[in-house]
Design a protein around this motif. Structure first.
Motif, PDB file in Angstrom:
ATOM      1  N   SER A 187     -19.777 -12.760  91.620  1.00 36.66           N
ATOM      2  CA  SER A 187     -18.816 -11.844  92.212  1.00 36.66           C
ATOM      3  C   SER A 187     -19.278 -11.534  93.632  1.00 36.66           C
ATOM      4  O   SER A 187     -20.440 -11.202  93.850  1.00 36.66           O
ATOM      5  CB  SER A 187     -18.767 -10.571  91.370  1.00 36.66           C
ATOM      6  N   SER A 188     -18.367 -11.670  94.579  1.00 36.34           N
ATOM      7  CA  SER A 188     -18.654 -11.279  95.956  1.00 36.34           C
ATOM      8  C   SER A 188     -17.828 -10.038  96.264  1.00 36.34           C
ATOM      9  O   SER A 188     -17.146  -9.507  95.384  1.00 36.34           O
ATOM     10  CB  SER A 188     -18.308 -12.418  96.912  1.00 36.34           C
ATOM     11  N   ASN A 189     -17.831  -9.611  97.502  1.00 36.50           N
ATOM     12  CA  ASN A 189     -17.046  -8.432  97.869  1.00 36.50           C
ATOM     13  C   ASN A 189     -15.556  -8.627  97.648  1.00 36.50           C
ATOM     14  O   ASN A 189     -14.845  -7.669  97.371  1.00 36.50           O
ATOM     15  CB  ASN A 189     -17.276  -8.062  99.337  1.00 36.50           C
ATOM     16  N   ASP A 190     -15.089  -9.891  97.752  1.00 36.42           N
ATOM     17  CA  ASP A 190     -13.648 -10.099  97.700  1.00 36.42           C
ATOM     18  C   ASP A 190     -13.161 -11.061  96.617  1.00 36.42           C
ATOM     19  O   ASP A 190     -11.959 -11.279  96.494  1.00 36.42           O
ATOM     20  CB  ASP A 190     -13.139 -10.575  99.057  1.00 36.42           C
ATOM     21  N   ALA A 191     -14.070 -11.628  95.805  1.00 39.06           N
ATOM     22  CA  ALA A 191     -13.596 -12.610  94.816  1.00 39.06           C
ATOM     23  C   ALA A 191     -14.562 -12.760  93.638  1.00 39.06           C
ATOM     24  O   ALA A 191     -15.740 -12.428  93.729  1.00 39.06           O
ATOM     25  CB  ALA A 191     -13.403 -13.963  95.481  1.00 39.06           C
ATOM     26  N   PHE A 192     -13.994 -13.282  92.545  1.00 42.93           N
ATOM     27  CA  PHE A 192     -14.768 -13.711  91.388  1.00 42.93           C
ATOM     28  C   PHE A 192     -14.819 -15.236  91.429  1.00 42.93           C
ATOM     29  O   PHE A 192     -13.830 -15.877  91.782  1.00 42.93           O
ATOM     30  CB  PHE A 192     -14.093 -13.310  90.066  1.00 42.93           C
ATOM     31  N   LYS A 193     -15.946 -15.813  91.039  1.00 44.12           N
ATOM     32  CA  LYS A 193     -16.073 -17.260  91.008  1.00 44.12           C
ATOM     33  C   LYS A 193     -16.655 -17.668  89.657  1.00 44.12           C
ATOM     34  O   LYS A 193     -17.639 -17.110  89.194  1.00 44.12           O
ATOM     35  CB  LYS A 193     -16.994 -17.748  92.125  1.00 44.12           C
ATOM     36  N   LEU A 194     -16.008 -18.654  89.040  1.00 42.03           N
ATOM     37  CA  LEU A 194     -16.451 -19.187  87.762  1.00 42.03           C
ATOM     38  C   LEU A 194     -16.491 -20.696  87.885  1.00 42.03           C
ATOM     39  O   LEU A 194     -15.578 -21.301  88.445  1.00 42.03           O
ATOM     40  CB  LEU A 194     -15.458 -18.796  86.651  1.00 42.03           C
ATOM     41  N   TYR A 195     -17.585 -21.312  87.398  1.00 39.81           N
ATOM     42  CA  TYR A 195     -17.629 -22.769  87.442  1.00 39.81           C
ATOM     43  C   TYR A 195     -18.280 -23.341  86.196  1.00 39.81           C
ATOM     44  O   TYR A 195     -19.073 -22.675  85.518  1.00 39.81           O
ATOM     45  CB  TYR A 195     -18.343 -23.281  88.700  1.00 39.81           C
ATOM     46  N   PHE A 196     -17.889 -24.554  85.891  1.00 39.08           N
ATOM     47  CA  PHE A 196     -18.428 -25.343  84.789  1.00 39.08           C
ATOM     48  C   PHE A 196     -18.839 -26.684  85.373  1.00 39.08           C
ATOM     49  O   PHE A 196     -18.074 -27.295  86.106  1.00 39.08           O
ATOM     50  CB  PHE A 196     -17.365 -25.591  83.708  1.00 39.08           C
ATOM     51  N   LYS A 197     -20.032 -27.136  85.038  1.00 34.21           N
ATOM     52  CA  LYS A 197     -20.525 -28.396  85.577  1.00 34.21           C
ATOM     53  C   LYS A 197     -21.227 -29.158  84.461  1.00 34.21           C
ATOM     54  O   LYS A 197     -22.010 -28.585  83.708  1.00 34.21           O
ATOM     55  CB  LYS A 197     -21.507 -28.109  86.711  1.00 34.21           C
ATOM     56  N   ASP A 198     -20.911 -30.441  84.351  1.00 41.12           N
ATOM     57  CA  ASP A 198     -21.624 -31.260  83.381  1.00 41.12           C
ATOM     58  C   ASP A 198     -22.121 -32.539  84.040  1.00 41.12           C
ATOM     59  O   ASP A 198     -21.744 -32.854  85.162  1.00 41.12           O
ATOM     60  CB  ASP A 198     -20.774 -31.558  82.143  1.00 41.12           C
ATOM     61  N   ASN A 199     -22.975 -33.238  83.365  1.00 44.32           N
ATOM     62  CA  ASN A 199     -23.492 -34.499  83.895  1.00 44.32           C
ATOM     63  C   ASN A 199     -23.077 -35.655  82.988  1.00 44.32           C
ATOM     64  O   ASN A 199     -23.812 -36.602  82.793  1.00 44.32           O
ATOM     65  CB  ASN A 199     -25.014 -34.444  84.046  1.00 44.32           C
ATOM     66  N   GLY A 200     -21.858 -35.523  82.477  1.00 45.63           N
ATOM     67  CA  GLY A 200     -21.333 -36.519  81.536  1.00 45.63           C
ATOM     68  C   GLY A 200     -20.728 -37.736  82.213  1.00 45.63           C
ATOM     69  O   GLY A 200     -21.154 -38.154  83.287  1.00 45.63           O
ATOM     70  N   ARG A 201     -19.698 -38.262  81.595  1.00 47.18           N
ATOM     71  CA  ARG A 201     -19.066 -39.503  82.054  1.00 47.18           C
ATOM     72  C   ARG A 201     -18.092 -39.311  83.199  1.00 47.18           C
ATOM     73  O   ARG A 201     -17.647 -40.264  83.813  1.00 47.18           O
ATOM     74  CB  ARG A 201     -18.326 -40.159  80.892  1.00 47.18           C
TER      75      ARG A 201
END
Length: 85
Positions: free
Chosen positions: A7-21
């Motif tokens: 969370s920053s002053n002006d936004a929420f950030k969500l991420y998903f990262k994988d090392n798959g195919r």
């Protein structure tokens, strides 16, 4: 799989990262039903949806949603709920 939320002053950030195919034959303008649904929910909140995939290396999905101008528990919960539903 790596999952992050910030969370920053002006936004929420969500991420998903994988090392798959990665996603074979991926085209930004031709999303699967599930990915299109994710993008639609993020856009409902005036947010940004980004998907980066490298065949044989993996995929990263990132969602950035602006915080409401007036922050209340209700609209924060709504934003988070749409991000993780």
């Amino acid at each position: 799989v790596e999952v992050g939320f910030s969370s920053s002053n002006d936004a929420f950030k969500l991420y998903f990262k994988d090392n798959g195919r990665g996603i074979q034959n991926y085209r930004k303008n031709k999303l699967s039903h599930g990915l299109a649904g994710m993008r639609a929910r993020i856009r409902t909140l005036d947010g940004e949806f980004d998907l980066t995939t490298i065949p044989g290396k993996g995929t990263t999905i990132e969602a950035i949603v602006p915080k409401p101008k007036e922050i209340t528990t209700e609209n924060i919960n709504e934003s988070i709920s749409l991000l993780v539903t």
